[in-house]
Scaffold this motif. Structure first.
Motif, PDB file in Angstrom:
ATOM      1  N   GLY A   4      42.349  50.295  39.491  1.00  0.00           N
ATOM      2  CA  GLY A   4      41.709  49.098  38.953  1.00  0.00           C
ATOM      3  C   GLY A   4      41.900  47.968  39.163  1.00  0.00           C
ATOM      4  N   GLN A   5      42.537  47.916  40.690  1.00  0.00           N
ATOM      5  CA  GLN A   5      43.143  46.163  40.527  1.00  0.00           C
ATOM      6  C   GLN A   5      42.451  45.386  40.960  1.00  0.00           C
ATOM      7  N   LEU A   6      42.766  44.477  39.991  1.00  0.00           N
ATOM      8  CA  LEU A   6      41.477  43.241  40.632  1.00  0.00           C
ATOM      9  C   LEU A   6      41.596  42.602  41.451  1.00  0.00           C
ATOM     10  N   LYS A   7      40.758  42.480  42.658  1.00  0.00           N
ATOM     11  CA  LYS A   7      40.138  41.509  43.353  1.00  0.00           C
ATOM     12  C   LYS A   7      40.469  40.279  43.285  1.00  0.00           C
ATOM     13  N   SER A   8      40.589  39.395  44.253  1.00  0.00           N
ATOM     14  CA  SER A   8      41.002  37.803  44.218  1.00  0.00           C
ATOM     15  C   SER A   8      40.865  37.712  45.750  1.00  0.00           C
ATOM     16  N   VAL A   9      39.951  36.712  45.424  1.00  0.00           N
ATOM     17  CA  VAL A   9      40.153  35.265  47.119  1.00  0.00           C
ATOM     18  C   VAL A   9      39.808  33.914  46.414  1.00  0.00           C
ATOM     19  N   ASP A  10      40.392  33.828  47.736  1.00  0.00           N
ATOM     20  CA  ASP A  10      41.310  32.247  47.865  1.00  0.00           C
ATOM     21  C   ASP A  10      40.871  31.548  48.585  1.00  0.00           C
ATOM     22  N   ILE A  11      39.855  30.472  48.113  1.00  0.00           N
ATOM     23  CA  ILE A  11      39.565  29.262  48.916  1.00  0.00           C
ATOM     24  C   ILE A  11      40.209  27.965  49.384  1.00  0.00           C
ATOM     25  N   GLN A  12      40.820  27.435  50.180  1.00  0.00           N
ATOM     26  CA  GLN A  12      40.991  26.758  50.839  1.00  0.00           C
ATOM     27  C   GLN A  12      39.980  26.022  51.595  1.00  0.00           C
TER      28      GLN A  12
ATOM     29  N   THR B 169      37.806  46.023  50.940  1.00  0.00           N
ATOM     30  CA  THR B 169      37.791  47.665  50.812  1.00  0.00           C
ATOM     31  C   THR B 169      38.950  48.032  50.398  1.00  0.00           C
ATOM     32  N   ASP B 170      39.578  47.439  51.060  1.00  0.00           N
ATOM     33  CA  ASP B 170      41.327  48.472  52.042  1.00  0.00           C
ATOM     34  C   ASP B 170      42.753  47.329  51.852  1.00  0.00           C
ATOM     35  N   HIS B 171      41.666  46.122  50.287  1.00  0.00           N
ATOM     36  CA  HIS B 171      42.782  44.833  50.712  1.00  0.00           C
ATOM     37  C   HIS B 171      42.824  44.494  48.621  1.00  0.00           C
ATOM     38  N   ASN B 172      43.401  43.934  48.236  1.00  0.00           N
ATOM     39  CA  ASN B 172      43.547  43.545  46.983  1.00  0.00           C
ATOM     40  C   ASN B 172      43.069  42.098  46.854  1.00  0.00           C
ATOM     41  N   THR B 173      43.723  41.074  48.105  1.00  0.00           N
ATOM     42  CA  THR B 173      43.374  39.483  48.085  1.00  0.00           C
ATOM     43  C   THR B 173      43.092  38.886  49.236  1.00  0.00           C
ATOM     44  N   ALA B 174      42.725  38.525  48.987  1.00  0.00           N
ATOM     45  CA  ALA B 174      43.026  37.264  50.954  1.00  0.00           C
ATOM     46  C   ALA B 174      42.146  36.031  50.855  1.00  0.00           C
ATOM     47  N   THR B 175      42.338  35.015  51.604  1.00  0.00           N
ATOM     48  CA  THR B 175      42.702  33.747  52.114  1.00  0.00           C
ATOM     49  C   THR B 175      41.481  33.516  52.185  1.00  0.00           C
ATOM     50  N   ARG B 176      40.915  32.371  51.893  1.00  0.00           N
ATOM     51  CA  ARG B 176      39.569  31.759  53.831  1.00  0.00           C
ATOM     52  C   ARG B 176      40.367  30.409  53.309  1.00  0.00           C
ATOM     53  N   LEU B 177      40.019  29.198  54.560  1.00  0.00           N
ATOM     54  CA  LEU B 177      40.533  28.175  55.030  1.00  0.00           C
ATOM     55  C   LEU B 177      39.102  27.753  56.107  1.00  0.00           C
TER      56      LEU B 177
ATOM     57  N   GLY C  68      34.233  22.500  59.129  1.00  0.00           N
ATOM     58  CA  GLY C  68      33.423  22.448  58.879  1.00  0.00           C
ATOM     59  C   GLY C  68      32.991  24.581  59.662  1.00  0.00           C
ATOM     60  N   ALA C  69      34.086  24.977  59.553  1.00  0.00           N
ATOM     61  CA  ALA C  69      33.954  26.079  59.925  1.00  0.00           C
ATOM     62  C   ALA C  69      35.255  26.775  59.099  1.00  0.00           C
ATOM     63  N   TRP C  70      34.800  28.574  59.136  1.00  0.00           N
ATOM     64  CA  TRP C  70      35.919  29.304  58.257  1.00  0.00           C
ATOM     65  C   TRP C  70      37.100  30.359  59.237  1.00  0.00           C
ATOM     66  N   SER C  71      38.391  30.058  58.453  1.00  0.00           N
ATOM     67  CA  SER C  71      39.347  30.742  59.143  1.00  0.00           C
ATOM     68  C   SER C  71      40.324  31.551  58.484  1.00  0.00           C
ATOM     69  N   THR C  72      40.865  32.027  58.368  1.00  0.00           N
ATOM     70  CA  THR C  72      41.827  32.897  58.019  1.00  0.00           C
ATOM     71  C   THR C  72      43.171  32.393  58.124  1.00  0.00           C
ATOM     72  N   PRO C  73      43.869  31.854  56.972  1.00  0.00           N
ATOM     73  CA  PRO C  73      44.979  30.501  57.558  1.00  0.00           C
ATOM     74  C   PRO C  73      46.044  31.296  57.521  1.00  0.00           C
TER      75      PRO C  73
END
Length: 312
Positions: free
Chosen positions: A4-12, A185-193, A197-202
């Protein structure tokens, strides 16, 4: 969704990009994958800042719609029923959805259609970037389904992008420009920057520090509970100033449960410091313990003993 984990994404968003996006009145948009496609704006926000957290839980509502049309707001034509993965609900000949019951694939939500041509749809619960919890549409089948069973399969992936003149619950049938897909699917959190004008994983080596335990509650309950249900009840309360706190619930045998509050993984040093300052206030820690008690009551159980221990 395990445990029942909460899933979250952090957008920087980098400072220069933030200014450009704001000046051009772009919205920050989120969509959730269902049946391997994205076709409804789950949330659209204009009040984004340099750091934004969007989260969700496996809480769904099933409905039927008379139409699917791009760039139009979803029209919910039937009643909505709360439903979970591995459940089914019947749309009767009068177009009324009955209560959910167990049935169908464990990873999907099944519509038993006794009505006739209809576009099945799903709503899902999320906490937006301002900490408000709402349930809004995430999917409408582009093609009508006829009598029989239709399975809707939510996937723990979200699509994120910026777009002008678009609102929450808008349907779309074309690819969104410069969108990024984030698979949890296999994680509960993620961060993207979003920068230049482009996306990346910090990189995490300098930005992030290890999470810290906050509070442990051990309670002997008056009756058994489903651990996933208890975790979901508590997690639904971790919004607003508590959005950077996560909860894990485990059983210790019999009707005794262990509830552990910790900081979310992957917090920036700034956000982690803000959370730790908040939790120096004893009232905030008491509130976390109170969330557990409220959740017990919602599940119809009391407690015989309860021990709450703060982290040193």
């Amino acid at each position: 969704m395990p445990d029942g984990q909460l899933k979250s994404v952090d957008i920087q968003i980098a400072a220069a990009d933030l200014e450009t996006l704001k000046n051009s009145q772009y919205q920050l948009c989120f969509a959730k994958k269902v049946n391997n496609s994205y076709n409804v704006v789950w949330q659209s926000a204009a009040d984004y800042l340099s750091e934004n957290t969007f989260s969700w839980q496996p809480l769904y509502e099933l409905f039927g719609s008379n139409d699917f049309k791009g760039d139009v707001t979803v029209h919910v034509a039937t009643n909505k029923v709360s439903i979970g993965l591995g459940d089914e609900a019947t749309l009767d000949k009068n177009g009324v959805l009955g209560d959910a019951s167990s049935g169908g694939p464990a990873t999907g939500i099944t519509l038993v259609n006794d009505y006739g041509p209809i576009h099945p749809g799903l709503c899902a619960y999320s906490t937006d970037i301002s900490g408000r919890g709402t349930t809004t549409p995430i999917y409408v089948a582009e093609n009508q389904v006829v009598a029989g069973n239709d399975v809707l399969t939510p996937v723990e992936s979200v699509q994120v992008w910026f777009e002008q003149d678009i609102a929450t619950s808008t349907m779309f049938s074309t690819a969104r420009s410069n969108a990024i897909e984030i698979d949890l699917t296999d994680h509960n959190t993620a961060t993207r920057l979003y920068s230049g004008g482009a996306w990346s994983t910090p990189k995490t080596n300098a930005l992030f520090v290890d999470p810290k335990a906050i509070l442990t509650v051990i309670a002997a309950l008056t009756a058994a509970v489903v651990i996933q249900d208890l975790a979901s009840k508590i997690a639904s309360k971790l919004t607003g100033v508590y959005k950077d706190v996560k909860v894990d619930v485990t059983t210790m045998g019999g009707n005794t449960v262990k509830i552990e509050y910790r900081e979310q993984q992957g917090l920036t040093a700034v956000r982690q410091n803000q959370t730790r300052l908040l939790l120096q206030n004893r009232t905030a820690v008491d509130q976390l313990a109170g969330f557990a008690l409220e959740s017990f009551a919602q599940l119809g159980v009391g407690y015989l003993t309860l021990n709450a221990t703060t982290a040193s």
